[in-house]
Design a protein around this motif. Structure first.
Motif, short mmCIF file in Angstrom:
data_model
loop_
_atom_site.label_atom_id
_atom_site.label_comp_id
_atom_site.label_asym_id
_atom_site.label_seq_id
_atom_site.Cartn_x
_atom_site.Cartn_y
_atom_site.Cartn_z
N SER A 34 0.84 -1.20 0.00
CA SER A 34 0.00 0.00 0.00
C SER A 34 0.87 1.24 0.00
O SER A 34 2.01 1.22 0.48
CB SER A 34 -0.91 0.02 1.24
OG SER A 34 -1.72 -1.13 1.30
N VAL A 46 -4.51 6.16 3.21
CA VAL A 46 -4.07 5.20 2.19
C VAL A 46 -4.53 5.71 0.82
O VAL A 46 -5.68 6.09 0.64
CB VAL A 46 -4.63 3.80 2.47
CG1 VAL A 46 -4.15 2.81 1.41
CG2 VAL A 46 -4.22 3.33 3.86
N PRO A 81 -5.99 -0.08 0.43
CA PRO A 81 -4.92 -1.03 0.71
C PRO A 81 -4.70 -1.99 -0.46
O PRO A 81 -5.63 -2.38 -1.17
CB PRO A 81 -5.44 -1.78 1.95
CG PRO A 81 -6.40 -0.83 2.60
CD PRO A 81 -7.05 -0.10 1.46
#
Length: 402
Positions: free
Chosen positions: A197, A241, A245
């Motif tokens: 990620s 993020v 992910p």
């Protein structure tokens, strides 16, 4: 085949070139002397912000980001000669807000960032108010194979928790650097290229520590620098993020295509500058009763340098054209080809220019020593030559293997 620049590109070439000649080149030597005389050279001197304001006022700003509406709207082919012009100067990319790694990071945020991420980080980057860093390479593993990555980005409830050590995090020394893009292992059981990620990390987050600034051939590239950074139980909300992910490799591949065009075209400009300095030295300096140009095969060396630069430029332009027309998937071999060819050509040309300057060439009285270290380091950045040669060979052999 028509090699002419578009009218839009030709206009930018004239304006960027004129700005570099009249605004940047006259002040750059004194800027560098003043910067290196500072007790702490990781500073932004006033002349940088003054030049940035002038460039932005003239519309010479964010010249990359093809077709986004956020920049100049140039294609990769149109941007390439502008990057070449910037490559002649150590400070020009920052003046036009076209510096690495910011350009690649802005591309990531433009293509993959959420609206909130774009508002928080992309917009200030586009305005030139902050700088950024990309944290991927690690000291404990062979980072030429990114799947070796040991740093982790683990999802825990509604947070992402980062741990690991990165180095050669270029740009982290800049006083305006505010955010890192961190790449880490999230799920080792997922498919190989869905395990990692990318996470946006404000540098003032608890657990982030710059341990040291790394020298490259004894140089620290102030005020940008290359840092070794530790991430210790760094906790961020899941919305930090990028794209979700497991999408780190997908994002990395999208980032590395245009970014290599920028690096390679800047290197063409650096090689041109070195050849120009070498020719000037060869015609003005006399030894054994002759100009250096007439001694020891120097004419042939100069000729080979001209041929090599022109060949490299054409390969880069072809790659830019392919990126524009068929995208990264159709230009992977060409991207790897230029990554091998251009740094090698640049180091050879710069080395020749250093030799023509004699002992002066390895001092800071001329920009050649710094140019050489930068060009040589780029044979490792974004993957070493060997990785790219393997990719080129694999593409070439694909039609022959059963």
């Amino acid at each position: 085949m028509d090699f002419a620049h578009s009218a839009k590109a030709a206009d930018y070439i004239q304006r960027v070139g004129e700005f570099i000649r009249t605004e940047i080149e006259p002040v750059e030597p004194e800027y560098l002397r003043t910067l290196h005389a500072q007790e702490n050279p990781y500073v932004v001197l006033p002349v940088i912000e003054e030049l940035k304001a002038k460039a932005r006022g003239q519309g010479l700003w964010n010249l990359f980001l093809p077709g986004t509406g956020r920049g100049a709207g140039l294609s990769n082919v149109e941007y390439a000669p502008l990057a070449e012009l910037m490559g002649r100067s150590f400070i020009a990319p920052e003046i036009f807000n076209c510096s690495a790694p910011d350009t690649g990071n802005m591309e990531v945020l433009h293509l993959y960032g959420s609206p909130a991420q774009q508002e928080q980080w992309l917009e200030p980057l586009l305005r030139g108010e902050i700088r950024s860093v990309f944290c991927m390479t690690e000291p404990e593993v062979a980072s030429s194979d990114a799947t070796n990555m040991a740093a982790t980005a683990i999802v825990k409830d509604d947070q992402i928790v980062l741990n690991g050590r990165k180095w050669f995090s270029s740009g982290i020394g800049h006083p305006n650097c505010r955010v890192a893009i961190f790449m880490g292992l999230t799920d080792p059981d997922a498919p190989r290229h869905a395990q990692h990620s990318m996470v946006l990390v404000p540098l003032d987050t608890p657990g982030v520590e710059v341990k040291r600034m790394l020298p490259v051939f004894g140089r620290h590239d102030e005020p940008f620098g290359h840092g070794e950074v530790t991430f210790t139980d760094v906790r961020l909300p899941l919305d930090a993020v990028i794209a979700g992910p497991g999408r780190g490799f997908e994002i990395a591949q999208g980032r590395l295509g245009p970014g290599r065009i920028h690096h390679c075209m800047r290197l063409i400009g650096l090689a041109e500058k070195a050849l120009e300095l070498g020719c000037r030295r060869a015609t003005e300096r006399v030894a054994f009763g002759k100009p250096l140009a007439n001694l020891g095969g120097n004419r042939e060396r100069i000729a080979h340098a001209r041929i090599a630069i022109n060949q490299a430029r054409l390969l880069v332009l072809e790659t830019a054209w392919k990126l524009d027309t068929v995208g990264l998937r159709g230009a992977r071999s060409e991207v790897s080809q230029i990554k091998v060819v251009v740094p090698n050509v640049a180091t050879q040309v710069i080395d020749m220019a250093i030799q023509l300057h004699g002992a002066a060439g390895v001092t800071d009285d001329f920009p050649l020593a710094a140019a050489y270290t930068g060009a040589r380091a780029l044979r490792l950045a974004d993957g070493p030559d060997e990785v790219h040669l393997n990719l080129v060979a694999r593409a070439e052999l694909a039609g022959y293997l059963a």
